[in-house]
Design an enzyme around this catalytic site. Structure first.
Site, PDB file in Angstrom:
ATOM      1  CB  SER A 261      -0.871   0.007   1.243  1.00 34.14           C
ATOM      2  OG  SER A 261      -0.060   0.332   2.350  1.00 34.14           O
ATOM      3  CE  LYS A 262      -2.704   6.604  -1.286  1.00 38.09           C
ATOM      4  NZ  LYS A 262      -3.496   7.294  -2.289  1.00 38.09           N
TER       5      LYS A 262
END
Ligand code: GLU
Length: 502
Positions: A261-262
């Site tokens: 995930s970012k």
């Protein structure tokens, strides 16, 4: 058990189906790569479909950046919204009539039903089920509506959705090309909404109708959809259609095995492009995620991959996307280039007139000797200097204030659609006002996060030049430098951000 369409008697058709709701995600490139390789291996076609049924979140800008990013990576499609083919249109928002027709058919045969339950009732139901330790699931209330009542409410224009009827007992068994036979009890399958109250289909109806109508023979998609297969199996059965073969590819993981995930690793393809990774490195590296060459070689081109491609060499184990390894691989590619290719690629990346031109208005007035030039732009063309907590020392702000400012700025930037200097200024200025922080103070942690120093070229020009991906990733890593935020803290910041009166 679903039947597997035989590979020799028909044209293989695969697809990738991104939703245009944000940055072009590495996961989209990963799916596109395997679907494209699969289609090419069998001389078939690879289709790009845009799944834009989430009206509130889909944007044309996002669609365009997805096209650009996939093309940059060399992942061209044979048919798609911008390439005519036999089964268009390829944007779901342009296919509403098909979904409406098929939904009506399901209702007519009693496979789906109108549901008038309010969001409040559904929320209440979910809460009750959760506190009783049950999996949240629609309870079927509207299945019991009498016909006259239903007709009256429909005529009245009452808000409603259409839901899929699901068997009460037994289980659904299907085959996954990578994982073998999978069995899921019907009790675990929700009465899925197929058509939303805005008349748009949900993913589940649209994906089945489209995969069928577009003659998709093999679906390679992320493992997060496995639990949805039973709903799709029901739909294929009700429509009397043969189901394509399904392969659920593993999701990319962070080195600590959590889903990529970012917050942990940049996930936007454009981040990697801006940093100067080569598209062929990224492709090569994504190919290594769950797949390997028969001779275990680590460096290969897309064509070599297709040549050797065999889905059976794919593993369902969780592949780790490790930036260190990617850097190593990129370095290998760079060292293998001729000097001319190296110069060309560097120019293509950022050392070119067009890119430099954006800097001229900023640096010309600040330059007495050309030798002064590079130190001013080092953080724009290169990495930000190393920063530590000490860089954030400030007489008005403590670390907590800096984190709050960075966090809220990041949330603001994440939803900013226009990445233009003046718009960025307006957005952040109004955030500072809403937070009741003096603008000068507000800008301080951002300067440090973006440039790594407290004196630099103007902040908003820097943000505009760096672009959204690099800017956001620098702010995220700056928050980490300040000690990061716990899950609980993140939730608190999220609520606080929502409450700001803007
Ligand atoms: N729009 C879905 C996604 O982006 C597509 C999933 C699929 O390939 O069926 O995850």
């Amino acid at each position: 058990t679903l039947s597997t369409k035989s590979e020799c008697s028909m044209t293989v058709r695969t697809r990738v189906a991104p939703s245009p709701t944000g940055d072009p995600h590495l996961g989209t490139a990963y799916m596109a790569l395997f679907n494209r390789a699969f289609a090419k291996k069998f001389g078939g076609q690879f289709v790009l479909r845009i799944e834009d049924t989430d009206q509130a979140r889909s944007t044309v800008e996002s669609e365009q950046v997805i096209f650009d990013a996939l093309r940059w990576m060399g992942l061209e499609w044979d048919e798609g919204p911008d390439i005519e083919g036999s089964s268009g249109p390829y944007r779901q928002s342009e296919r509403l009539e098909h979904y409406a027709k098929h939904a009506a058919e399901l209702v007519e045969y009693g496979h789906a039903f109108h549901c008038f339950c309010s969001t409040e009732r559904l929320a209440e139901l979910r809460r009750a089920q959760q506190s009783a330790g049950e999996t949240p699931r629609y309870d079927g209330l509207c299945l019991g509506l009498d016909e006259a009542d239903k007709v009256r409410r429909l005529e009245n224009g009452d808000a409603h959705v259409i839901r899929l009827r699901v068997p009460d007992n037994g289980e659904c068994t299907f085959e996954d090309g990578l994982r073998g036979i999978i069995t899921i009890p019907w009790q675990q399958v929700d009465m899925q909404v197929l058509v939303k109250s805005d008349g748009f289909p949900t993913y589940h109806l649209a994906v089945v109708v489209d995969d069928h109508m577009m003659d998709i023979t093999h679906v390679l998609r992320g493992e997060e959809w496995i639990s949805s297969v039973p709903k799709h199996v029901l739909l294929y059965q009700h429509f009397g259609w043969e189901m394509p073969s399904h392969y659920h590819l593993p999701l990319l993981r962070n080195p600590d095995q959590t889903k990529m995930s970012k917050r942990r690793n940049p996930t936007s393809i454009n981040y990697y492009r801006r940093c100067g990774y080569l598209p062929e490195t990224l492709l090569n590296y994504l190919a290594l995620m769950g797949w390997s060459m028969p001779d275990q070689s680590e460096m290969f081109s897309f064509d070599e991959m297709v040549e050797a491609f065999d889905i059976d060499r794919m593993s369902a184990g969780a592949p780790v996307f490790d930036i260190e390894k990617l850097n190593w691989l990129n370095g290998q590619y760079i060292r293998d280039m001729s000097a001319t290719a190296f110069m060309d690629r560097v120019a293509e990346w950022a050392v070119n007139r067009e890119r430099f031109q954006e800097l001229v208005p900023l640096v010309q007035e600040r330059t007495e000797r050309f030798i002064d030039l590079l130190p001013q732009v080092d953080y724009l063309l290169g990495e930000r200097a190393e920063i530590t907590q000490a860089n954030f020392e400030h007489k008005e702000l403590d670390d907590g204030d800096c984190i709050r400012i960075l966090d809220h700025a990041l949330r603001t930037l994440e939803r900013t659609r226009s990445w233009e200097r003046d718009d960025l200024f307006d957005e952040l200025k109004s955030l500072a006002e809403a937070m009741d922080v003096k603008f000068r103070d507000f800008l301080f942690p951002l300067f440090v996060a973006i440039s790594g120093r407290d004196v630099s070229l103007p902040l908003f020009d820097s943000l505009a030049f760096l672009g959204s991906d690099l800017s956001q990733s620098r702010i995220r890593t700056a928050i980490d430098v300040l000690g990061g935020v716990s899950k609980k803290e993140r939730r608190r910041l999220e609520l606080e951000f929502k409450d700001l009166d803007r």
